[in-house]
Each structure stands twice: as structure tokens, then as C-alpha cells.
Motif scaffolding. Structure first.
Motif, PDB file in Angstrom:
ATOM      1  N   SER A  86       0.855  -1.182   0.000  1.00  0.00           N
ATOM      2  CA  SER A  86       0.000   0.000   0.000  1.00  0.00           C
ATOM      3  C   SER A  86       0.891   1.232   0.000  1.00  0.00           C
ATOM      4  O   SER A  86       2.056   1.174   0.375  1.00  0.00           O
ATOM      5  N   GLY A  87       0.318   2.308  -0.451  1.00  0.00           N
ATOM      6  CA  GLY A  87       1.017   3.586  -0.463  1.00  0.00           C
ATOM      7  C   GLY A  87       0.064   4.685  -0.054  1.00  0.00           C
ATOM      8  O   GLY A  87      -1.096   4.682  -0.462  1.00  0.00           O
ATOM      9  N   THR A  88       0.552   5.596   0.766  1.00  0.00           N
ATOM     10  CA  THR A  88      -0.254   6.722   1.205  1.00  0.00           C
ATOM     11  C   THR A  88       0.529   8.003   0.962  1.00  0.00           C
ATOM     12  O   THR A  88       1.638   8.161   1.471  1.00  0.00           O
ATOM     13  N   VAL A  89      -0.058   8.890   0.149  1.00  0.00           N
ATOM     14  CA  VAL A  89       0.590  10.152  -0.190  1.00  0.00           C
ATOM     15  C   VAL A  89       0.122  11.230   0.779  1.00  0.00           C
ATOM     16  O   VAL A  89      -1.071  11.373   1.035  1.00  0.00           O
ATOM     17  N   SER A  90       1.102  11.971   1.301  1.00  0.00           N
ATOM     18  CA  SER A  90       0.802  13.108   2.163  1.00  0.00           C
ATOM     19  C   SER A  90       1.795  14.206   1.801  1.00  0.00           C
ATOM     20  O   SER A  90       2.962  14.156   2.196  1.00  0.00           O
ATOM     21  N   GLY A  91       1.331  15.166   1.014  1.00  0.00           N
ATOM     22  CA  GLY A  91       2.217  16.236   0.550  1.00  0.00           C
ATOM     23  C   GLY A  91       3.308  15.670  -0.335  1.00  0.00           C
ATOM     24  O   GLY A  91       3.032  15.035  -1.338  1.00  0.00           O
ATOM     25  N   ASN A  92       4.561  15.875   0.048  1.00  0.00           N
ATOM     26  CA  ASN A  92       5.694  15.377  -0.735  1.00  0.00           C
ATOM     27  C   ASN A  92       6.278  14.097  -0.157  1.00  0.00           C
ATOM     28  O   ASN A  92       7.426  13.748  -0.444  1.00  0.00           O
ATOM     29  N   SER A  93       5.494  13.390   0.643  1.00  0.00           N
ATOM     30  CA  SER A  93       5.927  12.119   1.221  1.00  0.00           C
ATOM     31  C   SER A  93       5.004  10.994   0.768  1.00  0.00           C
ATOM     32  O   SER A  93       3.795  11.180   0.639  1.00  0.00           O
ATOM     33  N   LEU A  94       5.593   9.840   0.550  1.00  0.00           N
ATOM     34  CA  LEU A  94       4.847   8.646   0.168  1.00  0.00           C
ATOM     35  C   LEU A  94       5.266   7.534   1.120  1.00  0.00           C
ATOM     36  O   LEU A  94       6.426   7.128   1.132  1.00  0.00           O
ATOM     37  N   LYS A  95       4.336   7.080   1.945  1.00  0.00           N
ATOM     38  CA  LYS A  95       4.638   5.978   2.865  1.00  0.00           C
ATOM     39  C   LYS A  95       4.272   4.683   2.152  1.00  0.00           C
ATOM     40  O   LYS A  95       3.098   4.418   1.883  1.00  0.00           O
ATOM     41  N   MET A  96       5.299   3.889   1.840  1.00  0.00           N
ATOM     42  CA  MET A  96       5.117   2.597   1.178  1.00  0.00           C
ATOM     43  C   MET A  96       5.184   1.508   2.233  1.00  0.00           C
ATOM     44  O   MET A  96       6.044   1.543   3.114  1.00  0.00           O
ATOM     45  N   LYS A  97       4.283   0.537   2.118  1.00  0.00           N
ATOM     46  CA  LYS A  97       4.222  -0.537   3.102  1.00  0.00           C
ATOM     47  C   LYS A  97       4.026  -1.855   2.366  1.00  0.00           C
ATOM     48  O   LYS A  97       3.192  -1.961   1.478  1.00  0.00           O
ATOM     49  N   GLY A  98       4.831  -2.855   2.719  1.00  0.00           N
ATOM     50  CA  GLY A  98       4.707  -4.198   2.153  1.00  0.00           C
ATOM     51  C   GLY A  98       4.476  -5.184   3.274  1.00  0.00           C
ATOM     52  O   GLY A  98       5.117  -5.111   4.323  1.00  0.00           O
ATOM     53  N   CYS A  99       3.539  -6.134   3.055  1.00  0.00           N
ATOM     54  CA  CYS A  99       3.161  -7.075   4.115  1.00  0.00           C
ATOM     55  C   CYS A  99       3.107  -8.510   3.612  1.00  0.00           C
ATOM     56  O   CYS A  99       2.748  -8.771   2.468  1.00  0.00           O
ATOM     57  N   VAL A 100       3.438  -9.430   4.516  1.00  0.00           N
ATOM     58  CA  VAL A 100       3.249 -10.858   4.300  1.00  0.00           C
ATOM     59  C   VAL A 100       2.099 -11.272   5.199  1.00  0.00           C
ATOM     60  O   VAL A 100       2.145 -11.029   6.411  1.00  0.00           O
ATOM     61  N   LEU A 101       1.078 -11.855   4.615  1.00  0.00           N
ATOM     62  CA  LEU A 101      -0.107 -12.303   5.361  1.00  0.00           C
ATOM     63  C   LEU A 101      -0.769 -11.179   6.155  1.00  0.00           C
ATOM     64  O   LEU A 101      -1.422 -11.425   7.158  1.00  0.00           O
ATOM     65  N   ALA A 102      -0.581  -9.954   5.728  1.00  0.00           N
ATOM     66  CA  ALA A 102      -1.164  -8.757   6.359  1.00  0.00           C
ATOM     67  C   ALA A 102      -0.794  -8.622   7.834  1.00  0.00           C
ATOM     68  O   ALA A 102      -1.421  -7.880   8.568  1.00  0.00           O
ATOM     69  N   VAL A 103       0.250  -9.342   8.273  1.00  0.00           N
ATOM     70  CA  VAL A 103       0.657  -9.277   9.674  1.00  0.00           C
ATOM     71  C   VAL A 103       2.088  -8.776   9.798  1.00  0.00           C
ATOM     72  O   VAL A 103       2.378  -7.887  10.590  1.00  0.00           O
ATOM     73  N   LEU A 104       2.984  -9.350   9.043  1.00  0.00           N
ATOM     74  CA  LEU A 104       4.389  -8.957   9.079  1.00  0.00           C
ATOM     75  C   LEU A 104       4.604  -7.881   8.023  1.00  0.00           C
ATOM     76  O   LEU A 104       4.607  -8.177   6.831  1.00  0.00           O
ATOM     77  N   CYS A 105       4.779  -6.658   8.460  1.00  0.00           N
ATOM     78  CA  CYS A 105       4.870  -5.531   7.530  1.00  0.00           C
ATOM     79  C   CYS A 105       6.146  -4.731   7.749  1.00  0.00           C
ATOM     80  O   CYS A 105       6.655  -4.655   8.867  1.00  0.00           O
ATOM     81  N   LYS A 106       6.631  -4.144   6.662  1.00  0.00           N
ATOM     82  CA  LYS A 106       7.733  -3.185   6.714  1.00  0.00           C
ATOM     83  C   LYS A 106       7.284  -1.961   5.941  1.00  0.00           C
ATOM     84  O   LYS A 106       6.559  -2.068   4.954  1.00  0.00           O
ATOM     85  N   SER A 107       7.735  -0.801   6.381  1.00  0.00           N
ATOM     86  CA  SER A 107       7.362   0.412   5.659  1.00  0.00           C
ATOM     87  C   SER A 107       8.579   1.290   5.448  1.00  0.00           C
ATOM     88  O   SER A 107       9.578   1.185   6.157  1.00  0.00           O
ATOM     89  N   GLN A 108       8.466   2.132   4.430  1.00  0.00           N
ATOM     90  CA  GLN A 108       9.479   3.117   4.089  1.00  0.00           C
ATOM     91  C   GLN A 108       8.758   4.402   3.724  1.00  0.00           C
ATOM     92  O   GLN A 108       7.632   4.370   3.252  1.00  0.00           O
ATOM     93  N   THR A 109       9.463   5.508   3.886  1.00  0.00           N
ATOM     94  CA  THR A 109       8.911   6.781   3.432  1.00  0.00           C
ATOM     95  C   THR A 109       9.785   7.288   2.301  1.00  0.00           C
ATOM     96  O   THR A 109      10.996   7.375   2.435  1.00  0.00           O
TER      97      THR A 109
END
Length: 113
Positions: A86-109
Motif C-alpha cells: 500500500s502507499g499513502t501520499v501526504s504532501g511530498n511524502s509517500l509511505k510505502m508498506k509491504g506485508c506478508v499475510l497482512a501481519v508482518l509488515c515493513k514500511s518506508q517513506t
């Protein structure tokens, strides 16, 4: 009848303002690793393609959505593994998130270039 027309006009004005306030995901973004990723329309979705770095030219994601919130898949190019994302845009930032089984997730901005 007049109240219905006024309510319909107010609802239409509100939905138009909401559409204008949507934050687009399209553009060039600096990833957490320092590479440049381009997000562009492709087949009704948005494709994420690395433009610089070790994996330049590789498509690493495909997302769909509007209004600053997007869902799809994202690939870790180093491990060559694909996750629900998933990705969420807020101004000039994009929070990217990747998940395995919707439980184990990592995110980056990421930052808009």
C-alpha cells in the motif's frame, strides 16, 4: 423540493472539492535506498519502476487507488520477493508498506523529487 436541490448541490460541491484535494501518486520519488522510482499510469493502475540504482529499469510495483491511498503489490528488488502493498501520499511524502499475510509488515517513506 427546494431543500432537495440545495442538498444535492451541496453534496456535489463537497465531492468536487474532495476530488481536487486528492494527492496524486504519479511522479518521481526518492526511495529509502536513495534510488529514483517513477510512478506512472499503466493499464488502469500505477506502475512503480526504478529509474536509477542497481535495479534501474525494473518494475517493482503496481497499485490502484485514488485520493492519496493506493493498494496493490510491491517487490523488494534485492530479494526478488513480492508482497501485498500500500502507499499513502501526504504532501511530498509517500509511505510505502509491504506485508506478508497482512501481519508482518515493513514500511518506508519516499520523498517526491
Amino acid at each position: 423540493m427546494r431543500m432537495i436541490i440545495v442538498a444535492a448541490a451541496a453534496a456535489l460541491a463537497f465531492s468536487a472539492a474532495t476530488v481536487q484535494a486528492a494527492e496524486p501518486i504519479e511522479g518521481n520519488w526518492k526511495t529509502a535506498s536513495g534510488s529514483t522510482a517513477q510512478i506512472a499510469p499503466c493499464g488502469g493502475s500505477f506502475c512503480v519502476t526504478l529509474k536509477t540504482g542497481k535495479h534501474a529499469g525494473k518494475q517493482i510495483g503496481k497499485m490502484a487507488g485514488t485520493g492519496g491511498s493506493y493498494k496493490g503489490t510491491i517487490t523488494d528488488p534485492d530479494a526478488d520477493k513480492t508482497y501485498s502493498g500500500s502507499g499513502t501520499v501526504s504532501g511530498n511524502s509517500l509511505k510505502m508498506k509491504g506485508c506478508v499475510l497482512a501481519v508482518l509488515c515493513k514500511s518506508q517513506t519516499w520523498s517526491r523529487l
